[in-house]
Design an enzyme around this catalytic site. Structure first.
Site, PDB file in Angstrom:
ATOM      1  N   SER A 254      -1.327   2.343   4.500  1.00 46.11           N
ATOM      2  CA  SER A 254      -1.497   3.115   3.276  1.00 46.11           C
ATOM      3  C   SER A 254      -0.178   3.316   2.528  1.00 46.11           C
ATOM      4  O   SER A 254       0.498   2.340   2.216  1.00 46.11           O
ATOM      5  CB  SER A 254      -2.162   4.439   3.635  1.00 46.11           C
ATOM      6  N   LYS A 258       2.787   0.481   1.578  1.00 42.68           N
ATOM      7  CA  LYS A 258       3.566   0.216   0.357  1.00 42.68           C
ATOM      8  C   LYS A 258       5.045   0.148   0.732  1.00 42.68           C
ATOM      9  O   LYS A 258       5.782  -0.751   0.299  1.00 42.68           O
ATOM     10  CB  LYS A 258       3.356   1.335  -0.683  1.00 42.68           C
ATOM     11  N   TRP A 345     -11.022   2.810  -2.817  1.00 37.04           N
ATOM     12  CA  TRP A 345      -9.904   3.439  -3.541  1.00 37.04           C
ATOM     13  C   TRP A 345      -8.678   2.508  -3.532  1.00 37.04           C
ATOM     14  O   TRP A 345      -7.918   2.439  -4.475  1.00 37.04           O
ATOM     15  CB  TRP A 345      -9.599   4.769  -2.855  1.00 37.04           C
ATOM     16  N   HIS A 395     -10.811   3.744   5.302  1.00 36.77           N
ATOM     17  CA  HIS A 395      -9.346   3.764   5.221  1.00 36.77           C
ATOM     18  C   HIS A 395      -8.775   4.335   6.525  1.00 36.77           C
ATOM     19  O   HIS A 395      -8.887   5.536   6.789  1.00 36.77           O
ATOM     20  CB  HIS A 395      -9.014   4.679   4.036  1.00 36.77           C
TER      21      HIS A 395
HETATM   22  C1  GTR Z   1      -3.985   8.255  -1.020  1.00 35.39           C
HETATM   23  C2  GTR Z   1      -3.246   7.505  -2.081  1.00 35.39           C
HETATM   24  C3  GTR Z   1      -3.169   6.076  -1.669  1.00 35.39           C
HETATM   25  C4  GTR Z   1      -2.732   5.913  -0.243  1.00 35.39           C
HETATM   26  C5  GTR Z   1      -3.210   6.995   0.683  1.00 35.39           C
HETATM   27  C6  GTR Z   1      -2.468   7.191   1.980  1.00 35.39           C
HETATM   28  O1  GTR Z   1      -4.242   9.545  -1.373  1.00 35.39           O
HETATM   29  O2  GTR Z   1      -3.934   7.660  -3.280  1.00 35.39           O
HETATM   30  O3  GTR Z   1      -2.372   5.384  -2.577  1.00 35.39           O
HETATM   31  O4  GTR Z   1      -1.363   5.793  -0.177  1.00 35.39           O
HETATM   32  O5  GTR Z   1      -3.153   8.216   0.103  1.00 35.39           O
HETATM   33  O6  GTR Z   1      -1.272   7.004   2.060  1.00 35.39           O
HETATM   34  O7  GTR Z   1      -3.134   7.558   2.948  1.00 35.39           O
END
Ligand code: GTR
Length: 765
Positions: A254, A258, A345, A395
């Protein structure tokens, strides 16, 4: 009833809020409709800022790569200023047995100081129990080191009160260790406490900033700080006694996906780069504006990207780069992108397309990226030089993800083995059929695979020799499979040429299996080829298995049981000459080491091979083994190599008779130029060997020169070899026992497992 439902719904929303750190409504209100994506044109990775197309890796590395790094630094993630930060490592725990004794745990505090400012990052590491340095997954954690496992020995991270083992479902440490990898992790808060108003607790003051307001528009923020942290962890790993620093995998989930991508783009020490569900600002294309958008991410997480990135909120068309170019910055290193089906998402399709578009940069290096712009099916990973999967579920980081990360890393970081499957595998110096032939490898030779380029594989054969052959000439095997293969019962082809059939000839078949259909040829085999033995010979045929796994039949008279054959080898002078005579008339072939064609040292190597001895591949190395035989040369009157015009003289004939006086049948004789020294005895040039042959007695020898033939060393003989005066050396291998450097096939570890990487000179064939 209704009341309970409301409470449950509230709990779910609260749960989402707590785990994701943002209101659920952002996810729900987002666009998920492909049809609603406005048309967009992606910036081209392979066109320089000035419009010059990039068609080779030199231009990519020399110009374009840096241009893209600059744009991502200025417009998306931001730069961190150069700062004089000192780093020290406090080894808090050297290495204690952990996880029931299967692993060793090490914990290190990395301390950063600048003037009076001090920041610390606590790294937890697990390694398999081995003396060897291992590849390591460097993967930061979200909730503190103690949440990675129930292990009571983990020192809790400073910024987390979460209970031990709280996220252990995301960290299959045992699986990682069993696969032969180390794991290194740091709580990401140690670099930037992930809240928009926590600037001062981050590492940012080390760079001279007092508050977020001090940071210029192109200054790095949290993602840059985490990426910086990944590189500082790598600095430590380079000093770590258990880590093979050339095989560190940078990975993250996540927002940390990045950061891992940005770290991997900037820091080429990372050998493999893995992004899990990294989404917007990670692997996903921003221009698709589906799921999380640039506007959303900048609004909810203003402390992640540089301020310049805000220019692109609802203005994605003006982005000078998109995320496929971030992925391309990983090239040519292996890169894996993972998505989850329900993680809309993060835009799984956008993550995949981004990887697809990055493939063109991998092709500059001859690597295959994503094979097509069609997304693979769910739970069907694709593993080329770039890898991708979309799995079922939400996720998260699951065991399935880790299985894929390990498999992909194995593919690129673990030694790869194969067994050659063609009667003769042609090994070329470049991955191209027009390239020079360097060597040949017989069927059944275990090799190491070093590199891929299209359908070419760079292999290291046990000679050792490194060159390219085609994928269809190899059966790739794991380390275990290759060991099993090596220890399995085999037969060796003892005939010059023979054939493997797919069935017994009708006349030889048991009655119930008889039929009219004639057996078909599977392939040819030649002397020295090895096949797996699958049954006892019957009716004049042996059932065998090719390295590929295909079953076949070979005439019994053309083969022998390998172990019996090895035990019966006797490299006596007569046997050596007998084997050599079998090659008479075979054409000379530069790089040839088989009955299909030989160069001079290929002939000698094959002759000894058929007598159970492995000679080095090239003549110059063959000249170093066995026992020396003195050539009683009068180099004052007749310097080596100056025989021209003298060959007819009786004096030179006498000289040659003197030179061969100590030679015995079966001796290797070498031709070339001796080392030259100046008047003070200093070496001006070293000895150079250009040819080798086998002495057969009576002033004659057998050698591959234009073809395999017998020549005479005695001037005046009709078959006189015109370069006889260049005979500078002789070595005795036949009858020398196992003198230094002489290896029996039967107990050669180099033959059982591929040896060291060593290329050979090319002027001595
Ligand atoms: C979310 C965010 C994502 C992702 C995620 C995470 O809220 O919108 O871009 O980075 O968090 O890191 O779990």
């Amino acid at each position: 009833m209704e009341y309970r439902r409301i409470i449950t719904a509230a709990a779910v929303i609260l749960g989402l809020f707590l785990t994701r750190g943002l209101p659920a409504q952002n996810h729900e209100e987002a666009n998920y409709d492909e049809a609603a994506i406005p048309p967009y044109t992606l910036p081209e990775a392979l066109v320089c800022n000035d419009g010059t197309p990039v068609s080779d890796k030199e231009t990519w590395e020399g110009i374009r790569r840096q241009e893209l790094l600059d744009i991502f630094s200025e417009e998306i993630y931001g730069r961190l200023p150069d700062a004089d930060i000192s780093t020290t490592y406090n080894i808090l725990e050297e290495g204690s047995p952990a996880l029931g004794g299967k692993a060793v745990r090490r914990q290190v505090e990395i301390v950063f100081r600048r003037d009076s400012i001090c920041r610390k990052a606590l790294m937890l590491m697990y390694f398999p129990f081995t003396d060897e340095k291992v590849p390591v997954f460097l993967h930061f954690n979200f909730q503190g080191n103690q949440t990675v496992s129930d292990d009571p020995g983990i020192i809790p991270s400073e910024y987390s009160r979460r209970p031990r083992g709280n996220q252990k479902n995301r960290w299959p440490v045992g699986k990682i260790i069993d696969a032969g990898y180390g794991l290194a992790t740091i709580h990401y808060f140690d670099f930037y406490l992930d809240r928009k108003d926590n600037f001062t607790e981050s590492v940012m003051p080390l760079f001279g900033y007092r508050s977020a307001e001090d940071v210029p528009d192109d200054g790095g923020m949290a993602i840059s700080a985490w990426a910086w942290g990944y590189s500082r962890a790598m600095d430590y790993l380079e000093t770590d006694p258990s880590t093979d620093a050339s095989r560190v995998i940078v990975a993250g989930h996540s927002r940390l996906g990045k950061a891992a991508l940005w770290a991997g783009a900037q820091d080429t020490r990372f050998a493999v780069i893995i992004s899990n569900d990294s989404g917007c600002g990670g692997a996903a294309l921003s221009m698709r504006r589906i799921g999380e958008t640039v506007n959303e991410i900048n609004k909810i997480f203003p402390h992640w990207f540089c301020k310049n990135f805000r220019k692109y909120s609802w203005n994605e068309d003006n982005l000078p780069v998109d995320q496929h170019e971030l992925l391309a910055l990983a090239a040519p290193r292996p890169l894996y992108v993972a998505s989850a089906e329900e993680d809309r998402w993060a835009d799984p399709k956008g993550e995949f397309l981004s990887l697809w578009h990055a493939s063109e940069v991998y092709s500059l290096y001859g690597y295959k990226g994503m094979p097509s712009p069609e997304m693979p099916e769910v739970n069907c990973p694709v593993m080329e030089r770039t890898g991708y999967h979309i799995r079922t579920g939400i996720h998260d980081v699951t065991d399935y993800d880790w299985d894929c990360f390990i498999k992909f890393s194995d593919k690129w970081l673990k030694p790869r083995y194969a067994v050659t499957t063609l009667s003769v595998n042609y090994m070329r110096e470049e991955p191209d059929f027009t390239a020079e032939l360097g060597n040949q490898a017989l069927m059944g030779t275990p090799v190491k695979i070093l590199e891929d380029s299209g359908y070419w594989r760079k292999i290291q054969s046990p000679d050792p020799y490194t060159a390219w052959c085609v994928d269809l000439g190899l059966k790739e095997m794991s380390a275990d499979e290759i060991e099993n293969y090596i220890s399995a019962a085999k037969v060796i082809c003892t005939a010059d040429y023979s054939t493997v059939l797919n069935a017994l000839p009708a006349s030889q078949r048991p009655k119930r299996k008889s039929g009219e259909d004639a057996p078909e040829k599977i392939c040819d085999i030649v002397a020295g080829d090895l096949l797996l033995a699958t049954g006892k010979p019957a009716k004049g045929f042996r059932e065998v298995m090719l390295p590929s796994g295909e079953t076949g039949y070979v005439p019994e008279e053309d083969t022998a049981v390998f172990s019996e054959w090895l035990a019966s080898r006797d490299p006596s002078p007569d046997n050596i000459i007998g084997s050599a005579m079998n090659f008479i008339g075979v054409p000379y072939m530069w790089g040839g080491t088989s009955i299909k064609g030989v160069d001079c040292s290929g002939l000698t190597r094959m002759v000894w091979f058929m007598n159970g001895i492995l000679l080095p591949r090239n003549a110059s190395d063959q000249a170093k083994i066995g026992l020396p035989v003195e050539i009683a040369a009068d180099t004052v009157r007749f310097p080596f190599g100056t025989e021209e015009g003298q060959a007819d003289s009786p004096e030179f004939r006498e000289e040659m008779l003197r030179r061969i006086s100590r030679l015995q049948k079966g001796d290797l004789i070498f031709f070339g130029t001796p080392a030259a020294t100046d008047s003070d005895g200093n070496t001006i040039s070293g000895e150079s060997i250009s040819h080798v042959g086998i002495y057969t007695g009576d002033g004659k020898f057998i050698h591959a020169s234009r073809l395999v033939r017998i020549s005479s060393l005695i001037p005046g003989s009709p078959d006189y070899y015109e370069l006889s005066g260049k005979m500078i050396k002789a070595r005795r291998i036949a009858g020398s026992g196992l003198a230094e450097g002489v290896e029996a096939i039967a107990d050669s570890p180099a033959y059982c497992l591929p040896g060291t990487d060593r290329r050979h000179g090319r002027s001595d064939r």
